[in-house]
Design a protein around this motif. Structure first.
Motif, PDB file in Angstrom:
ATOM      1  N   SER A 394       1.006  -1.061   0.094  1.00 51.48           N
ATOM      2  CA  SER A 394       0.122  -0.087  -0.124  1.00 51.48           C
ATOM      3  C   SER A 394       0.906   1.157   0.034  1.00 51.48           C
ATOM      4  CB  SER A 394      -0.843   0.072   1.303  1.00 51.48           C
ATOM      5  OG  SER A 394      -0.314  -0.036   2.345  1.00 51.48           O
ATOM      6  N   PHE A 395       2.280   1.269   0.048  1.00 50.17           N
ATOM      7  CA  PHE A 395       3.222   2.312  -0.185  1.00 50.17           C
ATOM      8  C   PHE A 395       2.834   3.376   1.238  1.00 50.17           C
ATOM      9  CE2 PHE A 395       3.594   0.870  -4.369  1.00 50.17           C
ATOM     10  CZ  PHE A 395       5.207   1.299  -4.628  1.00 50.17           C
ATOM     11  N   THR A 396       2.636   2.497   2.467  1.00 50.37           N
ATOM     12  CA  THR A 396       2.457   3.292   3.483  1.00 50.37           C
ATOM     13  C   THR A 396       3.602   2.991   4.705  1.00 50.37           C
ATOM     14  OG1 THR A 396       0.988   1.609   4.409  1.00 50.37           O
ATOM     15  CG2 THR A 396       0.034   3.423   3.071  1.00 50.37           C
ATOM     16  N   VAL A 397       3.967   3.682   5.519  1.00 50.53           N
ATOM     17  CA  VAL A 397       4.735   3.374   6.793  1.00 50.53           C
ATOM     18  C   VAL A 397       3.737   3.828   8.090  1.00 50.53           C
ATOM     19  CG1 VAL A 397       6.973   3.757   8.039  1.00 50.53           C
ATOM     20  CG2 VAL A 397       6.869   3.710   5.437  1.00 50.53           C
ATOM     21  N   ASP A 398       3.566   3.037   9.022  1.00 53.16           N
ATOM     22  CA  ASP A 398       2.990   3.386  10.420  1.00 53.16           C
ATOM     23  C   ASP A 398       3.955   3.676  11.163  1.00 53.16           C
ATOM     24  OD1 ASP A 398       0.661   3.317   8.870  1.00 53.16           O
ATOM     25  OD2 ASP A 398       0.038   1.468  10.112  1.00 53.16           O
ATOM     26  N   ILE A 399       4.062   4.853  11.822  1.00 55.64           N
ATOM     27  CA  ILE A 399       4.879   5.404  12.923  1.00 55.64           C
ATOM     28  C   ILE A 399       4.316   5.506  14.198  1.00 55.64           C
ATOM     29  CG2 ILE A 399       6.757   6.923  13.629  1.00 55.64           C
ATOM     30  CD1 ILE A 399       5.559   6.676   9.771  1.00 55.64           C
ATOM     31  N   CYS A 400       4.880   5.232  15.418  1.00 55.47           N
ATOM     32  CA  CYS A 400       4.594   5.344  16.750  1.00 55.47           C
ATOM     33  C   CYS A 400       5.876   5.794  17.384  1.00 55.47           C
ATOM     34  CB  CYS A 400       3.855   4.107  17.276  1.00 55.47           C
ATOM     35  SG  CYS A 400       3.467   4.306  19.108  1.00 55.47           S
ATOM     36  N   ALA A 401       5.636   6.952  18.026  1.00 50.03           N
ATOM     37  CA  ALA A 401       6.774   7.488  18.704  1.00 50.03           C
ATOM     38  C   ALA A 401       6.367   8.195  20.056  1.00 50.03           C
ATOM     39  CB  ALA A 401       7.424   8.600  17.903  1.00 50.03           C
ATOM     40  N   SER A 402       7.404   8.101  21.136  1.00 54.63           N
ATOM     41  CA  SER A 402       7.020   8.622  22.283  1.00 54.63           C
ATOM     42  C   SER A 402       7.288  10.213  22.171  1.00 54.63           C
ATOM     43  CB  SER A 402       7.659   8.082  23.415  1.00 54.63           C
ATOM     44  OG  SER A 402       8.982   8.024  23.332  1.00 54.63           O
ATOM     45  N   LYS A 403       6.994  10.992  23.186  1.00 53.89           N
ATOM     46  CA  LYS A 403       7.727  12.194  23.233  1.00 53.89           C
ATOM     47  C   LYS A 403       9.040  12.532  22.992  1.00 53.89           C
ATOM     48  CE  LYS A 403       6.708  16.976  24.962  1.00 53.89           C
ATOM     49  NZ  LYS A 403       5.927  17.535  25.975  1.00 53.89           N
ATOM     50  N   ASP A 404       9.708  11.815  23.852  1.00 56.01           N
ATOM     51  CA  ASP A 404      11.111  11.583  23.744  1.00 56.01           C
ATOM     52  C   ASP A 404      11.763  11.277  22.266  1.00 56.01           C
ATOM     53  OD1 ASP A 404      11.386  12.298  26.103  1.00 56.01           O
ATOM     54  OD2 ASP A 404      11.726  10.208  26.867  1.00 56.01           O
ATOM     55  N   ARG A 405      10.992  10.411  21.760  1.00 58.90           N
ATOM     56  CA  ARG A 405      11.610  10.048  20.491  1.00 58.90           C
ATOM     57  C   ARG A 405      11.288  11.179  19.404  1.00 58.90           C
ATOM     58  NH1 ARG A 405      15.312   7.968  20.300  1.00 58.90           N
ATOM     59  NH2 ARG A 405      15.217   8.514  22.460  1.00 58.90           N
ATOM     60  N   CYS A 406       9.973  11.779  19.567  1.00 56.84           N
ATOM     61  CA  CYS A 406       9.637  12.925  18.732  1.00 56.84           C
ATOM     62  C   CYS A 406      10.573  14.086  18.567  1.00 56.84           C
ATOM     63  CB  CYS A 406       8.217  13.498  18.946  1.00 56.84           C
ATOM     64  SG  CYS A 406       6.957  12.427  18.629  1.00 56.84           S
ATOM     65  N   ASN A 407      11.320  14.137  20.001  1.00 57.95           N
ATOM     66  CA  ASN A 407      12.207  15.278  20.300  1.00 57.95           C
ATOM     67  C   ASN A 407      13.513  14.971  19.316  1.00 57.95           C
ATOM     68  OD1 ASN A 407      10.504  17.168  21.467  1.00 57.95           O
ATOM     69  ND2 ASN A 407      10.769  15.951  23.581  1.00 57.95           N
ATOM     70  N   ALA A 408      13.848  13.621  19.737  1.00 63.34           N
ATOM     71  CA  ALA A 408      14.938  13.120  18.852  1.00 63.34           C
ATOM     72  C   ALA A 408      14.828  13.237  17.481  1.00 63.34           C
ATOM     73  CB  ALA A 408      15.077  11.496  19.353  1.00 63.34           C
ATOM     74  N   ILE A 409      13.673  13.021  16.911  1.00 62.23           N
ATOM     75  CA  ILE A 409      13.505  13.231  15.547  1.00 62.23           C
ATOM     76  C   ILE A 409      13.798  14.705  15.094  1.00 62.23           C
ATOM     77  CG2 ILE A 409      11.760  13.089  13.554  1.00 62.23           C
ATOM     78  CD1 ILE A 409      10.619  10.934  15.054  1.00 62.23           C
ATOM     79  N   LEU A 410      13.278  15.576  15.808  1.00 63.16           N
ATOM     80  CA  LEU A 410      13.353  16.945  15.522  1.00 63.16           C
ATOM     81  C   LEU A 410      14.800  17.504  15.933  1.00 63.16           C
ATOM     82  CD1 LEU A 410      10.327  18.541  17.147  1.00 63.16           C
ATOM     83  CD2 LEU A 410      10.381  18.017  14.892  1.00 63.16           C
ATOM     84  N   LYS A 411      15.741  16.879  16.546  1.00 60.77           N
ATOM     85  CA  LYS A 411      17.028  17.174  16.932  1.00 60.77           C
ATOM     86  C   LYS A 411      17.989  16.353  16.008  1.00 60.77           C
ATOM     87  CE  LYS A 411      16.040  18.434  21.618  1.00 60.77           C
ATOM     88  NZ  LYS A 411      16.350  18.109  23.205  1.00 60.77           N
ATOM     89  N   ASN A 412      17.520  15.356  15.096  1.00 63.13           N
ATOM     90  CA  ASN A 412      18.334  14.587  14.394  1.00 63.13           C
ATOM     91  C   ASN A 412      19.508  13.540  15.071  1.00 63.13           C
ATOM     92  OD1 ASN A 412      17.606  14.988  11.672  1.00 63.13           O
ATOM     93  ND2 ASN A 412      18.697  17.119  11.823  1.00 63.13           N
ATOM     94  N   GLU A 413      18.648  13.196  16.252  1.00 63.87           N
ATOM     95  CA  GLU A 413      19.446  12.566  17.074  1.00 63.87           C
ATOM     96  C   GLU A 413      19.311  10.859  16.589  1.00 63.87           C
ATOM     97  OE1 GLU A 413      18.183  13.045  21.305  1.00 63.87           O
ATOM     98  OE2 GLU A 413      19.101  14.804  21.304  1.00 63.87           O
ATOM     99  N   VAL A 414      20.203  10.528  16.004  1.00 65.89           N
ATOM    100  CA  VAL A 414      20.233   8.935  15.143  1.00 65.89           C
ATOM    101  C   VAL A 414      20.717   7.943  16.330  1.00 65.89           C
ATOM    102  CG1 VAL A 414      20.772   7.727  13.242  1.00 65.89           C
ATOM    103  CG2 VAL A 414      20.250  10.037  12.990  1.00 65.89           C
TER     104      VAL A 414
END
Length: 496
Positions: A394-414
């Motif tokens: 279906s060309f989809t990706v389902d994502i679930c992230a805690s608030k800490d993970r969300c902040n890591a995404i915004l800070k580019n913390e890989v």
């Protein structure tokens, strides 16, 4: 409960009033009923009847058979002319039907409730007048500029005497038509809170962000008249509609190797492409104002939709509406506007965060496909520790992230995650159920990838479980994703 939630975020597909929403075309049955269609049908390995979409003769015969079988319309076009798909064009007709039947603007009291439409560039196929007249009894004026288009449009009308009196084909005469800018500085910030199926309301741009994305001097439409000079004195219409020339060159128009819909340069191309052509419709609408209750057009690129919407608010449109037409992996949008006063007071569009976001990836390098972008989206979120589930079908990706993970995404913390760990992670998130478990106080959303024209992809994001528990994070993350994908897959745009 899980399945119901999933349906709420599924991609828009086909209008519920569309004849094919519940019963898509049955190629095998059509082949048995119409011998002329039978040679174009073959069976895939899974036993399903198919046609080669790259074969113009096959797509033309399919359109002819569908119009005859499902609509009682006799139809044909010569080689090379634009061949429309019936389900897609029906979606546009039914969306206009929704606009006309809504209470967004005051209804008119036409005699016998006879709806009158104007098809800009009706083409040899004359598809919109034929469908609108046969499905809904609407009357139409269909305009065009080429002798071939006019000849075959008139022929298609004459071959259907049961609706021929409802359709007039009008030649656009070459003339110099200038559009005066409206001297009405008022711009009513009209929006309706009516929830129409398939209709998305556009927010009024902030007054601190003036429209500065107008077409440059090299991309202004200088072609034949569109509405001004074609609409006659004393005429009034309920709507106009248009399948504009989407492309700037025939080379660009012919880049998609997966379909063959034909099309002449007059139908497919104009300097500045669809943005320039629709901008001319907007300019004409400013002069004509309430001669039309609704002005509408199809749009092929999401970026242009945003730019044109901003332009409409600048010129004083009272209501602007958009919708999305999706069929298979192809997306198109509908854009509608009016200068009629809204029937209702408008609710503020900035009360809650948007649940659906999207952006366009334009200039995708040839070596990359939608699959590459989909895998990159999964990696983008997985690398920060978010839970992901990729569905390649279906060309989809389902994502679930805690608030800490969300902040890591915004800070580019890989996080350093090796391939083996990544594989284990995917198995864990895909084996439990079709909708993986979402912890409390977590942000869950789906990212979908749609193929546009070659070199252009649409990426959409939708919240999976109601409102975001972290206001503002969803849109910020989506902007970060856009930046990352553009950097990886898109060519650098040359400055002009």
């Amino acid at each position: 409960m899980g399945k119901k939630r999933r349906r709420e975020v599924e991609r828009p597909t086909i209008h519920p009033k569309n004849k094919y929403s519940e019963n898509p075309p049955d190629f095998a049955r059509l082949a048995s009923l119409y011998p002329s269609f039978e040679p174009f049908v073959f069976y895939s390995r899974d036993g399903r009847p198919r046609i080669h979409w790259t074969d113009f003769n096959a797509t033309r015969e399919l359109t002819r058979v569908l119009l005859l079988h499902d609509h009682g319309i006799n139809w044909w076009i010569p080689d090379g002319q634009l061949c429309p798909t019936v389900p897609n064009r029906s979606n546009y007709i039914h969306w206009i039907e929704d606009l006309l039947s809504s209470d967004i603007i005051p209804k008119t009291c036409n005699k016998g409730d006879n709806v009158k439409g104007f098809d800009i560039g009706t083409g040899a196929n004359c598809i919109y007048p034929l469908l609108g007249a046969s499905l809904l009894g609407w009357s139409f004026v269909g305009s065009d500029v080429t002798d071939v288009a006019l000849k075959w449009a008139e022929k298609n009308v004459r071959n259907n005497p049961h609706i021929s009196e409802l359709i007039e084909i009008r030649k656009v005469e070459s003339c110099s038509t200038s559009v005066k800018e409206s001297d009405n500085g008022e711009s009513a910030c009209g929006e309706s809170n009516l929830d129409l199926s398939g209709v998305e309301e556009q927010a009024v741009p902030s007054s601190s962000s003036p429209f500065d994305l107008s077409i440059d001097a090299n991309n202004i439409y200088h072609g034949q008249p569109v509405l001004l000079g074609v609409v006659r004195d004393g005429e009034k219409f309920d709507f106009c509609m248009c399948n504009p020339p989407f492309f700037e060159t025939m080379e660009e128009a012919g880049l998609n190797p997966k379909t063959s819909c034909g099309g002449t340069p007059k139908e497919m191309v104009c300097p500045g492409g669809e943005r320039a052509f629709i901008s001319r419709i907007i300019e004409d609408s400013v002069a004509l104002k309430q001669i039309f209750r609704w002005y509408t057009s199809m749009v092929g690129r999401k970026l242009n939709l945003k730019i044109l919407t901003s332009k409409l608010w600048e010129v004083g449109a009272t209501v602007v509406k958009t919708t999305e037409f999706v069929q298979g992996q192809t997306c198109r949008w509908g854009l509608a506007w009016t200068f009629m006063p809204p029937a209702r007071k408008i609710k503020s569009p900035h009360v809650t965060e948007k649940k659906n976001l999207s952006f366009m990836l334009e200039g995708v390098q040839r070596q990359f496909s939608a699959v590459d972008v989909l895998n990159s989206i999964e990696s983008f979120f997985h690398s920060t520790g978010a839970s992901c589930k990729l569905n390649s079908a279906s060309f989809t990706v389902d994502i679930c992230a805690s608030k800490d993970r969300c902040n890591a995404i915004l800070k580019n913390e890989v996080n350093d995650v090796d391939d083996a760990a990544g594989g284990k992670h995917l198995l864990e998130t895909s084996s439990s159920s079709s909708c993986f478990h979402v912890p409390l106080n977590s942000l869950s959303f789906r990212v979908s990838v749609f193929q546009q024209i070659p070199g252009t992809l649409l990426v959409k994001g939708s919240l999976l479980h109601g409102d975001s528990p972290f206001p503002g994070l969803f849109s910020s993350i989506f902007q970060q994703l856009e930046t990352d994908l553009s950097r990886k897959f898109c060519r650098e745009k040359a400055t002009t």
